[in-house]
Scaffold this motif. Sequence first.
Motif, PDB file in Angstrom:
ATOM      1  N   PHE A  37       0.836  -1.199   0.000  1.00 21.13           N
ATOM      2  CA  PHE A  37       0.000   0.000   0.000  1.00 21.13           C
ATOM      3  C   PHE A  37       0.876   1.256   0.000  1.00 21.13           C
ATOM      4  O   PHE A  37       0.565   2.249  -0.664  1.00 21.13           O
ATOM      5  CB  PHE A  37      -0.917  -0.013   1.230  1.00 21.13           C
ATOM      6  CG  PHE A  37      -2.123   0.873   1.100  1.00 21.13           C
ATOM      7  CD1 PHE A  37      -3.326   0.360   0.667  1.00 21.13           C
ATOM      8  CD2 PHE A  37      -2.054   2.223   1.422  1.00 21.13           C
ATOM      9  CE1 PHE A  37      -4.456   1.175   0.543  1.00 21.13           C
ATOM     10  CE2 PHE A  37      -3.175   3.043   1.310  1.00 21.13           C
ATOM     11  CZ  PHE A  37      -4.370   2.518   0.865  1.00 21.13           C
ATOM     12  N   ARG A  38       1.966   1.212   0.758  1.00 23.99           N
ATOM     13  CA  ARG A  38       2.902   2.352   0.777  1.00 23.99           C
ATOM     14  C   ARG A  38       3.409   2.661  -0.637  1.00 23.99           C
ATOM     15  O   ARG A  38       3.471   3.819  -1.057  1.00 23.99           O
ATOM     16  CB  ARG A  38       4.093   2.032   1.680  1.00 23.99           C
ATOM     17  CG  ARG A  38       3.825   2.145   3.169  1.00 23.99           C
ATOM     18  CD  ARG A  38       5.118   1.886   3.932  1.00 23.99           C
ATOM     19  NE  ARG A  38       4.930   2.034   5.357  1.00 23.99           N
ATOM     20  CZ  ARG A  38       4.968   3.197   5.999  1.00 23.99           C
ATOM     21  NH1 ARG A  38       5.162   4.324   5.306  1.00 23.99           N
ATOM     22  NH2 ARG A  38       4.803   3.251   7.306  1.00 23.99           N
ATOM     23  N   LYS A  39       3.783   1.609  -1.355  1.00 26.34           N
ATOM     24  CA  LYS A  39       4.299   1.800  -2.704  1.00 26.34           C
ATOM     25  C   LYS A  39       3.213   2.364  -3.624  1.00 26.34           C
ATOM     26  O   LYS A  39       3.505   3.181  -4.510  1.00 26.34           O
ATOM     27  CB  LYS A  39       4.821   0.472  -3.248  1.00 26.34           C
ATOM     28  CG  LYS A  39       6.102  -0.001  -2.575  1.00 26.34           C
ATOM     29  CD  LYS A  39       6.578  -1.319  -3.155  1.00 26.34           C
ATOM     30  CE  LYS A  39       7.864  -1.781  -2.461  1.00 26.34           C
ATOM     31  NZ  LYS A  39       8.327  -3.097  -2.984  1.00 26.34           N
ATOM     32  N   LEU A  40       1.976   1.931  -3.420  1.00 26.61           N
ATOM     33  CA  LEU A  40       0.879   2.448  -4.229  1.00 26.61           C
ATOM     34  C   LEU A  40       0.705   3.948  -3.992  1.00 26.61           C
ATOM     35  O   LEU A  40       0.544   4.726  -4.938  1.00 26.61           O
ATOM     36  CB  LEU A  40      -0.413   1.700  -3.902  1.00 26.61           C
ATOM     37  CG  LEU A  40      -1.651   2.093  -4.707  1.00 26.61           C
ATOM     38  CD1 LEU A  40      -1.445   1.805  -6.194  1.00 26.61           C
ATOM     39  CD2 LEU A  40      -2.886   1.346  -4.189  1.00 26.61           C
ATOM     40  N   TYR A  44       1.662   5.774  -7.281  1.00 20.65           N
ATOM     41  CA  TYR A  44       0.428   6.149  -7.964  1.00 20.65           C
ATOM     42  C   TYR A  44      -0.053   7.526  -7.522  1.00 20.65           C
ATOM     43  O   TYR A  44      -0.451   8.354  -8.344  1.00 20.65           O
ATOM     44  CB  TYR A  44      -0.653   5.102  -7.691  1.00 20.65           C
ATOM     45  CG  TYR A  44      -2.037   5.500  -8.154  1.00 20.65           C
ATOM     46  CD1 TYR A  44      -2.399   5.364  -9.494  1.00 20.65           C
ATOM     47  CD2 TYR A  44      -2.987   5.999  -7.263  1.00 20.65           C
ATOM     48  CE1 TYR A  44      -3.670   5.733  -9.930  1.00 20.65           C
ATOM     49  CE2 TYR A  44      -4.252   6.362  -7.686  1.00 20.65           C
ATOM     50  CZ  TYR A  44      -4.590   6.235  -9.022  1.00 20.65           C
ATOM     51  OH  TYR A  44      -5.836   6.602  -9.450  1.00 20.65           O
ATOM     52  N   SER A  45      -0.007   7.795  -6.211  1.00 23.76           N
ATOM     53  CA  SER A  45      -0.551   9.041  -5.672  1.00 23.76           C
ATOM     54  C   SER A  45       0.486  10.139  -5.499  1.00 23.76           C
ATOM     55  O   SER A  45       0.130  11.304  -5.305  1.00 23.76           O
ATOM     56  CB  SER A  45      -1.225   8.764  -4.314  1.00 23.76           C
ATOM     57  OG  SER A  45      -2.224   7.777  -4.440  1.00 23.76           O
ATOM     58  N   GLY A  46       1.763   9.773  -5.530  1.00 18.82           N
ATOM     59  CA  GLY A  46       2.811  10.770  -5.390  1.00 18.82           C
ATOM     60  C   GLY A  46       2.934  11.353  -4.001  1.00 18.82           C
ATOM     61  O   GLY A  46       3.394  12.487  -3.823  1.00 18.82           O
ATOM     62  N   ILE A  47       2.575  10.588  -2.983  1.00 17.47           N
ATOM     63  CA  ILE A  47       2.669  11.061  -1.607  1.00 17.47           C
ATOM     64  C   ILE A  47       4.057  10.738  -1.068  1.00 17.47           C
ATOM     65  O   ILE A  47       4.475   9.576  -1.094  1.00 17.47           O
ATOM     66  CB  ILE A  47       1.578  10.402  -0.734  1.00 17.47           C
ATOM     67  CG1 ILE A  47       0.191  10.789  -1.256  1.00 17.47           C
ATOM     68  CG2 ILE A  47       1.736  10.805   0.731  1.00 17.47           C
ATOM     69  CD1 ILE A  47      -0.951  10.109  -0.543  1.00 17.47           C
ATOM     70  N   PRO A  48       4.784  11.723  -0.582  1.00 17.32           N
ATOM     71  CA  PRO A  48       6.128  11.459  -0.041  1.00 17.32           C
ATOM     72  C   PRO A  48       6.075  10.432   1.082  1.00 17.32           C
ATOM     73  O   PRO A  48       5.130  10.425   1.885  1.00 17.32           O
ATOM     74  CB  PRO A  48       6.566  12.833   0.478  1.00 17.32           C
ATOM     75  CG  PRO A  48       5.782  13.815  -0.330  1.00 17.32           C
ATOM     76  CD  PRO A  48       4.446  13.154  -0.562  1.00 17.32           C
ATOM     77  N   ASP A  50       7.557  10.083   3.850  1.00 22.38           N
ATOM     78  CA  ASP A  50       7.505  10.553   5.231  1.00 22.38           C
ATOM     79  C   ASP A  50       6.154  11.153   5.607  1.00 22.38           C
ATOM     80  O   ASP A  50       5.929  11.510   6.763  1.00 22.38           O
ATOM     81  CB  ASP A  50       8.623  11.556   5.509  1.00 22.38           C
ATOM     82  CG  ASP A  50       8.533  12.809   4.640  1.00 22.38           C
ATOM     83  OD1 ASP A  50       7.653  12.866   3.748  1.00 22.38           O
ATOM     84  OD2 ASP A  50       9.347  13.733   4.852  1.00 22.38           O
ATOM     85  N   GLN A  51       5.232  11.248   4.639  1.00 22.78           N
ATOM     86  CA  GLN A  51       3.891  11.763   4.906  1.00 22.78           C
ATOM     87  C   GLN A  51       2.822  10.669   4.907  1.00 22.78           C
ATOM     88  O   GLN A  51       1.667  10.933   5.247  1.00 22.78           O
ATOM     89  CB  GLN A  51       3.523  12.822   3.876  1.00 22.78           C
ATOM     90  CG  GLN A  51       4.392  14.059   3.890  1.00 22.78           C
ATOM     91  CD  GLN A  51       4.003  15.063   2.820  1.00 22.78           C
ATOM     92  OE1 GLN A  51       2.879  15.040   2.301  1.00 22.78           O
ATOM     93  NE2 GLN A  51       4.936  15.940   2.465  1.00 22.78           N
ATOM     94  N   VAL A  56      -2.551   8.411   5.969  1.00 17.46           N
ATOM     95  CA  VAL A  56      -3.438   7.248   6.102  1.00 17.46           C
ATOM     96  C   VAL A  56      -4.242   7.341   7.403  1.00 17.46           C
ATOM     97  O   VAL A  56      -5.440   7.054   7.426  1.00 17.46           O
ATOM     98  CB  VAL A  56      -2.619   5.942   6.052  1.00 17.46           C
ATOM     99  CG1 VAL A  56      -3.477   4.754   6.427  1.00 17.46           C
ATOM    100  CG2 VAL A  56      -2.034   5.747   4.653  1.00 17.46           C
ATOM    101  N   ARG A  57      -3.589   7.743   8.481  1.00 17.11           N
ATOM    102  CA  ARG A  57      -4.302   7.884   9.764  1.00 17.11           C
ATOM    103  C   ARG A  57      -5.425   8.910   9.652  1.00 17.11           C
ATOM    104  O   ARG A  57      -6.533   8.688  10.163  1.00 17.11           O
ATOM    105  CB  ARG A  57      -3.327   8.314  10.863  1.00 17.11           C
ATOM    106  CG  ARG A  57      -2.386   7.232  11.347  1.00 17.11           C
ATOM    107  CD  ARG A  57      -1.689   7.675  12.627  1.00 17.11           C
ATOM    108  NE  ARG A  57      -0.624   6.763  13.018  1.00 17.11           N
ATOM    109  CZ  ARG A  57       0.657   6.958  12.759  1.00 17.11           C
ATOM    110  NH1 ARG A  57       1.045   8.048  12.092  1.00 17.11           N
ATOM    111  NH2 ARG A  57       1.564   6.080  13.146  1.00 17.11           N
ATOM    112  N   ALA A  58      -5.168  10.028   9.006  1.00 17.00           N
ATOM    113  CA  ALA A  58      -6.162  11.090   8.912  1.00 17.00           C
ATOM    114  C   ALA A  58      -7.397  10.635   8.135  1.00 17.00           C
ATOM    115  O   ALA A  58      -8.534  10.892   8.550  1.00 17.00           O
ATOM    116  CB  ALA A  58      -5.545  12.320   8.256  1.00 17.00           C
TER     117      ALA A  58
END
Length: 294
Positions: A37-40, A44-48, A50-51, A56-58
């Motif tokens: 999921f992290r890799k996705l 795919y989403s371009g989320i750094p 460290d964020q 995901v929690r939010a």
Amino acid sequence: MNDPVASQGQGQGQLMRDERHDLPRYADELPKDFERFRKLLANYSGIPEDQVDDHVRAVREKAWSIHPYPCVGQWRFLDLSISQHPLYPKVLSMLTSDDDKKLLDMGCCFAQDLRSLAADGVPSENLYGADLRLEFLDLGYDLFRDKGKIKAHFYEGDALALPGSEAEGGLKELNGQFDIVHAASFLHLFSWEDQVTAACRLVSFFKPDAKEAVIFGRQIGTLKPGKYQRRNDPNGSRFAHDLNTFQQLWDGVGEKTGTKWKLEGELRTAPKWRGEGEVSGDTKLMIFQVIKTH
């Protein structure tokens, strides 16, 4: 949607935030094993990277405040179960080699499995998702930051609703359109009778001439098939299957729809879901595919 609790009465859905976090099946800590999921999210989403955790929690907290589904509380949506199914390579090949092939993900939650397919090269305009709650479909855009990017189609509606009723929602637009249906953690929510109703609805979504029509996914299985009471709902029940009773269900669905279906599957050791107590030795994880033979 994703577990027997999903069909509980709306009273629980009105719990205040503090009470929700005291409910069973809520795991506070993020699991350590969600690299796929992290890799996705990264690719795919371009989320750094460290964020990712805070992001995901939010989104999980927003979803939990809408309705305390176990798949949300236990972080099950991070599993990307479709990509772990034995049929996935064939499904991926079908959808990437033929632009006329379409897939519906029924009870799709955030539509995370559709994003997995899109990231693996499937044209997103051929992907469809349906869920009981529009809010979760909207949160999918937040989770993957792909509003305006993904061309998948999303519909809100109740698979148990009478055709033509208001509760049917957009599902009526999906009849006769699909070659493949993914239905993970969906049918096990219901009683035998309601499973027949929902399964017949799944059959209605297939193209009349679909030559390789298949329904696949995972769900809770058992070595002791039968009717079980829903958690925290003394008036509700669900039916848990082994492979024999699940085939019997599809035999009945075939009689009602003028079709025939062959079950292929296995019962695996059930994982200990995050935030869950010990899992009964009779409880299994059923991996299945139901293939149309006529």
